[in-house]
Scaffold this active site. Structure first.
Site, PDB file in Angstrom:
ATOM      1  N   HIS A  67       0.844  -1.213   0.000  1.00 14.76           N
ATOM      2  CA  HIS A  67       0.000   0.000   0.000  1.00 14.76           C
ATOM      3  C   HIS A  67       0.871   1.252   0.000  1.00 14.76           C
ATOM      4  O   HIS A  67       1.327   1.702   1.052  1.00 14.76           O
ATOM      5  CB  HIS A  67      -0.908  -0.012   1.240  1.00 14.76           C
ATOM      6  N   HIS A  69       1.485   5.268  -2.118  1.00 18.74           N
ATOM      7  CA  HIS A  69       1.000   6.279  -3.062  1.00 18.74           C
ATOM      8  C   HIS A  69       2.203   6.965  -3.690  1.00 18.74           C
ATOM      9  O   HIS A  69       2.963   7.639  -2.988  1.00 18.74           O
ATOM     10  CB  HIS A  69       0.159   7.332  -2.336  1.00 18.74           C
ATOM     11  N   ARG A  71       2.878   9.786  -6.625  1.00 19.20           N
ATOM     12  CA  ARG A  71       1.949  10.819  -7.104  1.00 19.20           C
ATOM     13  C   ARG A  71       2.061  11.103  -8.595  1.00 19.20           C
ATOM     14  O   ARG A  71       1.639  12.161  -9.046  1.00 19.20           O
ATOM     15  CB  ARG A  71       2.160  12.105  -6.300  1.00 19.20           C
ATOM     16  N   ASN A 101      -5.127   6.476  -6.694  1.00 16.09           N
ATOM     17  CA  ASN A 101      -5.647   7.850  -6.542  1.00 16.09           C
ATOM     18  C   ASN A 101      -4.651   8.915  -7.002  1.00 16.09           C
ATOM     19  O   ASN A 101      -4.373   9.888  -6.307  1.00 16.09           O
ATOM     20  CB  ASN A 101      -6.097   8.112  -5.090  1.00 16.09           C
ATOM     21  N   ASP A 159      -9.010   3.440  -2.870  1.00 22.52           N
ATOM     22  CA  ASP A 159      -8.356   3.909  -1.640  1.00 22.52           C
ATOM     23  C   ASP A 159      -8.314   5.426  -1.538  1.00 22.52           C
ATOM     24  O   ASP A 159      -8.059   6.135  -2.511  1.00 22.52           O
ATOM     25  CB  ASP A 159      -6.935   3.363  -1.543  1.00 22.52           C
ATOM     26  N   HIS A 186     -10.713   0.914   1.523  1.00 20.21           N
ATOM     27  CA  HIS A 186     -10.491   1.943   2.542  1.00 20.21           C
ATOM     28  C   HIS A 186     -11.809   2.081   3.294  1.00 20.21           C
ATOM     29  O   HIS A 186     -12.774   2.622   2.761  1.00 20.21           O
ATOM     30  CB  HIS A 186     -10.105   3.254   1.849  1.00 20.21           C
ATOM     31  N   HIS A 239      -5.490  -0.603   6.052  1.00 22.43           N
ATOM     32  CA  HIS A 239      -5.146   0.143   7.278  1.00 22.43           C
ATOM     33  C   HIS A 239      -6.187   0.057   8.408  1.00 22.43           C
ATOM     34  O   HIS A 239      -6.812   1.048   8.767  1.00 22.43           O
ATOM     35  CB  HIS A 239      -4.819   1.607   6.975  1.00 22.43           C
ATOM     36  N   ASP A 312       1.233   2.541   3.802  1.00 19.49           N
ATOM     37  CA  ASP A 312       0.347   3.617   3.322  1.00 19.49           C
ATOM     38  C   ASP A 312       1.153   4.903   3.099  1.00 19.49           C
ATOM     39  O   ASP A 312       0.709   6.006   3.445  1.00 19.49           O
ATOM     40  CB  ASP A 312      -0.820   3.866   4.285  1.00 19.49           C
TER      41      ASP A 312
HETATM   42  O1  DOR Z   1      -3.975   9.355   5.017  1.00 22.61           O
HETATM   43  C1  DOR Z   1      -4.193   8.932   3.896  1.00 22.61           C
HETATM   44  N1  DOR Z   1      -3.660   9.536   2.811  1.00 22.61           N
HETATM   45  N2  DOR Z   1      -4.993   7.888   3.745  1.00 22.61           N
HETATM   46  C2  DOR Z   1      -5.397   7.484   2.528  1.00 22.61           C
HETATM   47  O2  DOR Z   1      -6.118   6.504   2.451  1.00 22.61           O
HETATM   48  C3  DOR Z   1      -5.013   8.234   1.311  1.00 22.61           C
HETATM   49  C4  DOR Z   1      -3.738   8.905   1.538  1.00 22.61           C
HETATM   50  C5  DOR Z   1      -3.336   9.885   0.439  1.00 22.61           C
HETATM   51  O3  DOR Z   1      -3.482   9.552  -0.726  1.00 22.61           O
HETATM   52  O4  DOR Z   1      -2.835  10.948   0.754  1.00 22.61           O
END
Ligand code: DOR
Length: 437
Positions: A67, A69, A71, A101, A159, A186, A239, A312
């Site tokens: 998990h 991210h 960008r 996302n 998510d 999520h 999470h 995460d």
């Molecule tokens: O705190 C978070 N930030 N939880 C998430 O599920 C998404 C993430 C984000 O993309 O910033």
């Protein structure tokens, strides 16, 4: 590519019953020897092999973070595929699973293929993309799930938010089942989050910040396991943060529902007391809960109710994270601190052994997502992480490879450090030579 003999390490892979002094040969990208006989290892490796001296190091299957991210596309100032991949290998992660996302959202086959091509160009960690469940993550209609699976999506997730209606998630689970993929969910009910920015508890009342009750998570977890039971699909709870969610997942597993779950290092080690500083670095979704919840998450991990640990890793710009608490975006980075935090907060004080922690970072995420990795097993890709479990150091966010700095563990004195990371038989990170790639 010359073979590498990783020699004299303390090998550890509980799932494969491997524990003790030994050697590993990585040849043509794969593991071709694991065992205690150095002469045999050298024979398997052949005459041109290079040696990697692992004396005093713990040698484990390459870590998998299911998990993260990155960008790119859309917010490259926060993280790119390249910077995120560098952060991954520096943190010991040979594989990462990227959420959808981005901006635009990953919701077509072309997006999945493009994500895979970018990661191949970067050539550091293995990157496995996740496709959105709903088009644009808008929660209105399903995205083109079958095409994304064909393009290489390992799972589906909106998510950042939950799939809003039970009817939509039911259909998504049925499709995902046909495609042999899990839905990663999520679990937060939007209507119960409301204006909330932190856990609803004594601390939120004292601080005058709007709270999010546990039930925002618990209700969606209960709904989701009910739908997994109905459809026979695989739901993976992301999470987990509340004691009740752990209890719901426990009882669902006992009755044979196809449910798996992950927990983050921050939900295992931090609670809502941290917010007394009003520091937005502690704002995260789902929010940091109470110590009772932290202990329930730990127990869930210990008992196998929670299968995986995932960071995460959620990069955000410094100027955004310096906004007033309620206006700063939720999220923390974690790729470069996870291993040390687990070591310092859970293993060192004796709450967990490495044998209990490791499967949650290797074989379990691999099995949840069918990645075919996460084990020191002959024939598998030679993804290997070398850790000095005794090295003491101080986390310094300014030395991170990530482009972002929103790390809640900055300045912590920790024990346990990744010394080298090997992906497909090549050294992609080495502490003594951080530029190796
Ligand atoms: O705190 C978070 N930030 N939880 C998430 O599920 C998404 C993430 C984000 O993309 O910033």
């Amino acid at each position: 590519m010359p073979a590498i003999v990783v020699r004299n390490g303390e090998l550890l892979d509980p799932g494969e019953n491997i524990s003790g002094l030994g050697h590993i040969v990585a040849k043509d990208g794969h593991i071709t020897y694991v065992g205690p006989d150095l002469a045999q290892a050298r024979m398997v490796a052949g005459p041109d092999a290079m040696d990697f001296d692992a004396e005093g190091l713990m040698v484990v299957p390459g870590l998998i973070d299911m998990h993260v991210h990155f960008r790119e596309p859309g917010n490259e100032a926060e993280e790119t595929v390249a910077s995120g991949s560098l952060a991954a290998v520096a943190g010991g992660f040979t594989s990462v699973v990227c959420m959808a996302n981005t901006d635009p959202v990953v919701d077509t086959e072309a997006d999945i293929i493009s994500a895979r091509q970018k990661s191949e160009l970067v050539g550091l960690a293995n990157i496995f993309p996740v496709g959105a469940v709903t088009a644009g993550r808008r929660g209105e209609e399903l995205a083109e799930m079958a095409q994304m699976a064909r393009g290489g999506a390992v799972a589906f997730s909106d998510d950042g938010t939950a799939v809003p209606t039970a009817g939509l998630l039911r259909r998504a689970l049925s499709y995902a089942k046909m495609l042999g993929r899990p839905i990663l969910e999520h679990c937060e009910d939007r209507s119960l989050i409301g204006e909330g920015v932190m856990n609803e508890d004594f601390v939120s009342t004292t601080l005058g910040l709007n709270g999010i009750p546990d039930e925002a998570e618990d209700i969606i977890v209960a709904r989701d396991v009910a739908l997994a039971r109905l459809t026979g699909g695989h739901i993976h709870i992301q999470h987990v943060s509340t004691a009740n969610a752990v209890a719901i997942i426990r009882s669902a597993k006992e009755t044979g529902v196809r449910v798996t779950a992950e927990v983050t290092p921050h939900h295992l080690t931090l609670n809502s007391d941290c917010l007394k500083t009003y520091d937005p670095v502690f704002r995260v979704s789902p929010p940091l809960r109470t110590q009772t919840d932290v202990l329930a998450c730990r127990q869930g991990l210990k008992d196998g109710v929670i299968d995986a640990i995932a960071s995460d890793h959620a990069p955000h710009l410094e100027e955004e994270k310096e906004l007033e608490f309620a206006f700063s975006p939720p999220g923390m980075i974690g790729l470069e601190s996870t291993l040390a935090i687990l070591s310092t907060e859970l293993v060192e004080p004796g709450f967990f052994t490495w044998s209990e922690i490791l499967p949650a970072l290797t074989a379990h995420p691999s099995d949840i997502l069918n990645l075919g990795r996460g084990r020191l097993r002959l024939g598998l890709p030679a993804d290997i992480t070398l850790i000095d479990t005794k090295m003491r150091w101080q986390i310094d966010k300014h030395r991170f490879h990530s482009r972002s700095r929103n790390c809640p563990f900055d300045r912590r004195e920790v024990v346990g450090r990744v010394v080298a990371t090997m992906v497909g038989g090549k050294v992609k990170f080495s502490l003594s030579n951080p530029t190796v790639s």
